[in-house]
Each structure stands twice: as structure tokens, then as C-alpha cells.
Scaffold this active site. Sequence first.
Site, PDB file in Angstrom:
ATOM      1  N   TYR A 149       0.900  -1.126   0.351  1.00  0.00           N
ATOM      2  CA  TYR A 149       0.103   0.154  -0.055  1.00  0.00           C
ATOM      3  C   TYR A 149       0.904   1.156   0.125  1.00  0.00           C
ATOM      4  O   TYR A 149       2.114   1.132   0.117  1.00  0.00           O
ATOM      5  CB  TYR A 149      -1.179   0.482   1.366  1.00  0.00           C
ATOM      6  CG  TYR A 149      -1.978   0.939   0.602  1.00  0.00           C
ATOM      7  CD1 TYR A 149      -3.262   0.979   0.103  1.00  0.00           C
ATOM      8  CD2 TYR A 149      -1.980   2.042   1.992  1.00  0.00           C
ATOM      9  CE1 TYR A 149      -4.301   1.749   0.246  1.00  0.00           C
ATOM     10  CE2 TYR A 149      -3.539   2.559   1.970  1.00  0.00           C
ATOM     11  CZ  TYR A 149      -4.420   3.026   0.693  1.00  0.00           C
ATOM     12  OH  TYR A 149      -5.337   3.484   0.708  1.00  0.00           O
ATOM     13  N   MET A 151      -6.998  -4.129  -9.880  1.00  0.00           N
ATOM     14  CA  MET A 151      -7.205  -5.626  -9.339  1.00  0.00           C
ATOM     15  C   MET A 151      -6.751  -6.941 -10.349  1.00  0.00           C
ATOM     16  O   MET A 151      -6.092  -8.158  -9.941  1.00  0.00           O
ATOM     17  CB  MET A 151      -8.555  -6.286 -10.060  1.00  0.00           C
ATOM     18  CG  MET A 151      -9.802  -5.302  -8.537  1.00  0.00           C
ATOM     19  SD  MET A 151     -11.204  -5.107  -9.066  1.00  0.00           S
ATOM     20  CE  MET A 151     -11.492  -6.938 -10.041  1.00  0.00           C
ATOM     21  N   VAL A 177     -16.741   0.099  -4.997  1.00  0.00           N
ATOM     22  CA  VAL A 177     -16.830   1.472  -5.351  1.00  0.00           C
ATOM     23  C   VAL A 177     -17.586   1.513  -6.322  1.00  0.00           C
ATOM     24  O   VAL A 177     -18.588   2.674  -7.253  1.00  0.00           O
ATOM     25  CB  VAL A 177     -15.535   2.035  -6.074  1.00  0.00           C
ATOM     26  CG1 VAL A 177     -15.596   2.871  -7.077  1.00  0.00           C
ATOM     27  CG2 VAL A 177     -14.983   1.853  -4.496  1.00  0.00           C
ATOM     28  N   LYS A 187     -19.185  -7.263  -0.184  1.00  0.00           N
ATOM     29  CA  LYS A 187     -17.918  -6.923   1.085  1.00  0.00           C
ATOM     30  C   LYS A 187     -17.451  -7.897   2.448  1.00  0.00           C
ATOM     31  O   LYS A 187     -19.027  -7.826   2.431  1.00  0.00           O
ATOM     32  CB  LYS A 187     -17.733  -5.447   1.209  1.00  0.00           C
ATOM     33  CG  LYS A 187     -16.812  -4.836   2.503  1.00  0.00           C
ATOM     34  CD  LYS A 187     -15.874  -4.698   1.089  1.00  0.00           C
ATOM     35  CE  LYS A 187     -15.610  -3.388   0.347  1.00  0.00           C
ATOM     36  NZ  LYS A 187     -14.760  -3.164  -0.625  1.00  0.00           N
ATOM     37  N   ASN A 202     -18.886  -3.941 -10.255  1.00  0.00           N
ATOM     38  CA  ASN A 202     -19.959  -5.132  -9.539  1.00  0.00           C
ATOM     39  C   ASN A 202     -19.769  -4.529  -8.520  1.00  0.00           C
ATOM     40  O   ASN A 202     -19.313  -5.158  -7.033  1.00  0.00           O
ATOM     41  CB  ASN A 202     -19.469  -6.442  -9.868  1.00  0.00           C
ATOM     42  CG  ASN A 202     -20.315  -7.395  -8.927  1.00  0.00           C
ATOM     43  OD1 ASN A 202     -21.687  -7.006  -8.754  1.00  0.00           O
ATOM     44  ND2 ASN A 202     -20.351  -8.501  -7.988  1.00  0.00           N
ATOM     45  N   SER A 203     -17.965  -4.158  -8.525  1.00  0.00           N
ATOM     46  CA  SER A 203     -17.290  -3.313  -6.917  1.00  0.00           C
ATOM     47  C   SER A 203     -17.785  -2.608  -5.988  1.00  0.00           C
ATOM     48  O   SER A 203     -19.010  -1.906  -7.038  1.00  0.00           O
ATOM     49  CB  SER A 203     -16.019  -3.281  -7.434  1.00  0.00           C
ATOM     50  OG  SER A 203     -15.652  -1.472  -7.850  1.00  0.00           O
TER      51      SER A 203
END
Lengths: 328, 328
Positions: A52, A239, A152, A319, A149-150
Site C-alpha cells: 500500500y 485488480m 466503489v 464486501k 460490481n465492486s
Amino acid sequence: MKAVRFSTFGHPLKVTELVEEPDAALKPGEARLEVLATPINPSDVLTLTGQYGQLPKLPATPGNEGVGRVVEVKDSTAVRVGDLVFLPLGAGTWRTHLTAPAEALMPLPPGTDVQQASMMFVNPPTADIMLRQFVTLQPGDWVLQNAANSAVGRYVITLAKLAGYKTVNVVRREELAAELTALGADAVLVDAENLPERVREVTGGAKVRLAFDAVGGDSTMRLGDSLATGGVVVNYGGMSGKAPKLSTAATIFKDITLRGFWLVLWMKRTPREEQRALFTRLAGLIANGTLKTAVEGTFALEDIKDALARAMEGGRGGKVLLTPNGKV
Amino acid sequence: MKAVRFSTFGHPLKVTELVEEPDAALKPGEARLEVLATPINPSDVLTLTGQYGQLPKLPATPGNEGVGRVVEVKDSTAVRVGDLVFLPLGAGTWRTHLTAPAEALMPLPPGTDVQQASMMFVNPPTADIMLRQFVTLQPGDWVLQNAANSAVGRYVITLAKLAGYKTVNVVRREELAAELTALGADAVLVDAENLPERVREVTGGAKVRLAFDAVGGDSTMRLGDSLATGGVVVNYGGMSGKAPKLSTAATIFKDITLRGFWLVLWMKRTPREEQRALFTRLAGLIANGTLKTAVEGTFALEDIKDALARAMEGGRGGKVLLTPNGKV
């Protein structure tokens, strides 16, 4: 109290452990919260692997957002025992309890769904800011996105609809079309070589000027090739593990721009009042049920490895949430 | 008169032919020019193959810029026989003669090198505009570029030095270092995986915010990874044939932007006075010898295929020029 902890960066299933920690004594003005729900976001997984953009000093407890209930307050009237509040951002939320200054706590609007509210601070603002920051859209304008479909992606569909924008939503699985259409998607396309042509078809040849990319690689390039001259592709995730790219025909001949978006940088650069106004607006949309995303499942802290494994899988339905004090 | 012509898009050596055309009669106000020098630019090669951003109706004569001498004028005092002038932009310049409105012709400043002037309208403005349009630089700031030995790359070195900017120049062949350093390059690096680290070394850790890319693929990504937060990579060519890309670490965590630059779009969007001011300034810099680039060789129109073959080779020492009316 119990907390998830990691002491080295590496594979999330290998580096995380559940540990017992002593309860901290409250200082004057502090509140103790029990954590009701806290999600596993992609940024948490990337923090565990060390990939990250900002990394904590180790050992550390992961988790950046969630909802808690006040269970104890010392010398403050800012909150009361029983109040539902948003957890302080970036507090290391994958734990049963945490302490925080009572004055800084933001209460949940009455009647808010706890699960939905626990996912408010990372993905909804990402969707909202990306829709406003890069291109000035007018009602009727189109927005294109992959990974539709995420979490966000779903917030983008809802927030775009609310603003009167239309969305073309690119997914990997045909069977998601009905669900996303029900959510408000104007068009759903399965990613393929001929995406630019398909986008032209479903938009009736409209000049699409904004695209969101959470995939990278060729998928980014197809978004870029689908935009009108001067368009912007905003990359906010990777991704596929591949670097986002544009064709030279897009960059040079069509003045297409590739940008990135990271909420952490936005928060560093944006005045606190503006941030607060945004979160208050989003909290309202979550409270009245306008903004919501799917939940794949809830997990106890003891099942952190199962939860992480699920969060890292493709083809999820929503999620993954941790519920350290039982189901909510 | 003779002209190079092509009737289909394809491999430049296969689709080009030399043809005889009748001399056009001059209309009032027109001048006839003999073409002295006209370059083969990458955009010409891409036009022949059909890969350029705008393509002519076929059959067509390639060539976009050059220098000519007035050999005949009808009813105009704007130019006189013997005057050296820039050829009208995009006129299809690979021919022995062409006609143009006398009023629109821009004379060469006295004493200007004809070869250097023939290459003024495409590459020098590209270098100049890219240095000014995307990031506001201050004297002492660094600019990073790959393909530093290209015509644009060399103009960038000179124009940056003139403005007080420093340049890090990325090349594929170590032996170019001395030549580019003599031209004014502050640092020359051979492209490799560790480019970001090498850039940090040679700049003393300076925040580099602007990079120019004419290569694409991983080379673009290495430029992006070498920039400071908020930096911009401007792609203006695709020598590798690969799509330009950025790492997600660059786009998301460091807010690096990938833009494109195409002079044709700039000209469409920029008022004529501003364009004229730019070309006049560049003409002055070419006339006084400040701006110059290397010439690989000059070719007669009859040798167009040899000229094209040379222009399409790697490892050249400079630009290929056509001199349709003999050596200049």
C-alpha cells in the site's frame, strides 16, 4: 479485548494473528467503543502485503473504518453510553474495543443500517469525488467504468444516477447485468476486445469523457479507446495486477489522460470542513437507504483468516465485514 | 514536375511511387516554389501505413513541412522570385514544385540554414510546447525524457537549457552520452530497470515533475516511477510499438498523470496569432544557430525508397531529408 495483529508484511493469511490486549484505562474526555462492524477493504489487504501507499509501523492492527457503540465515557458529554458512532478513520479497527476522544466522534444519523454505515468512509467518498473532481459533467452525460460490481462501482452507479449521469458498466460476468441494472445501471457490458464499439452502440455515439478503472492492463486501454477526445481515465485500483495503460492513438491523437485517485492524498489536500461536508452528505444518503452495497458475509474476529480468504477471492457478491462483538 | 504519391495505405516502401505531374498554371496572387528540403518525419511514415491520427484522401503526396525558393509569382508583391520561404504546412511537400498563395508564405530570416529551417514546423514546436503546457517549471527544475537522441529529444535539451531547466536524458546506447552532453544535456542515462534510482542519484533527489515519452511500454512506466508526487508524463510517440503505461503505485499513490501531445490538436485549439508568435520565435532560434538537429543524409526524390528505408531504421544519427532540386 481482542485484536488482529501483524508484525511483518506478507501473505495476509500468514501474517495475521488474533491477540489478547489489556483494556486501556480511559483518560478524561475519552470514550470506549465496542466495534460492531468493520470491513476488509482492498487497501487493508495491500497494507498487510506491504504494497500500500502508506504503511504502519509494525506491529499494527489493520482496519480503517467501521461503526461502534459507546460503552463507557470519562468526563465528557459529547457522547453517551449506547450511542452509535463512526469509528475514527485509520484507528486499526479490526479489534473488539477501542478508545477515542469523545469530542471527535461522529454519530450515526438515527435509523442508519450499521453494516452499510461501517463501509462509509473509504468507498463512497472515492466514488463521489471521482465523479466530481476530474471532468465537469452535466445531467445526461455518460460515465464508463470497469469493475462495476465492486463496492466503489456500485456506489458510482447510484451516485451517478442521483446526479442525472448515465453509466456504462463493464463487468467480467454476464450474469451481473440484471443486478446492476436493478441498481440503476444504464448499460452493462462484458469486457472484451470490441468494448469501444459496444460503448458507442449503447450510448448512441455519445461523447463519453470520464472513465473509472480498477483493473489495469488492457482493460484500462479499452476504457481509454472508448472515450471521446479530451477524455480522462481515472485509475483507482489494480485488480488484474497489471499496470494501467493507454494506446498511443488515445494519448496522442485523442488527448486522453490517465489519472490516479487515492482518497488518502485527497484528504491530505482537502480542508477539513470540505471533508466533513462530504461525509455528512454521504451519511445522509446511507441513512435514507439511497447508498448501499452488498455484503458477502460477516465474520467473527476469531475467523479472521476465513474472512481474509473470502475478501481476497474473485467472484464475490459483496464486501466482507468483521463483526467483533457478534452479528449486527 | 515530379511528386511522390501513394494510392493505398501500407508498407511505405511498397505504396510510394514517383510520378510526373503537369505544372499547374498560377492563379493571380499565387507563387510557384521549388522545394529545396523537406524531411521524413515519423508522422509521415505513420500516414503512409495508415496509422496516423488524421489521414489524407488518396491518392495523396506525403510531406508536411520544408523550405522552398520562389521561382514565379503572379500579380503579387508579397514575395519575389529568389525568396526563401517556409513551405505551407501540410501541403504534400515531397515534390519538386508546388504553388501557394503568396500572401500566406512566411519568409526565412536572412542567413538561415535551409536544412535546419526545413525541419522547423513539426519537432521544435512539439518540444517547446511540451516544456510549457503541462507543468509550470522554474529555472533549476529538472525535466526527464526518453528517446533523448531523437529530433524532438535534442530540441528539448536545447530549449530546456535556454530556459534554465536541467535535463535527464534516457537513451538506449551509452555512446550517445558525449554528444548529448555537448548539446547541453545535464545527465544521460541508459534505460534500465533501475532508472528511478539512477534519476534520484543524478538529480540529487530533486523533485522531477515532468517527463516526455516517445517510446511507450515499460519505458513510460519507468519515467512515471521516477517522478515526484503530482508529476506528469507526456507521451508523444510510440517507438517501441507498445502502449504507454504507468504503475498503479504511480497513478494511485503518487498522483502521476499520463498525458499525450499532438501538434495537430494544439494547432486546432490555439489562436493563429499565438501559433505565429511561436513559429517566429523558433525561426529566430534556428536562424541564429541556437536550435539545430543532426541530419542523417539527403536524398533525391528518385531515391525515395532508400530515403524511407533509412528513416525507418533505428540507430540513425539524425533526420532524413529529401532535396528534390539537388543538394542544399
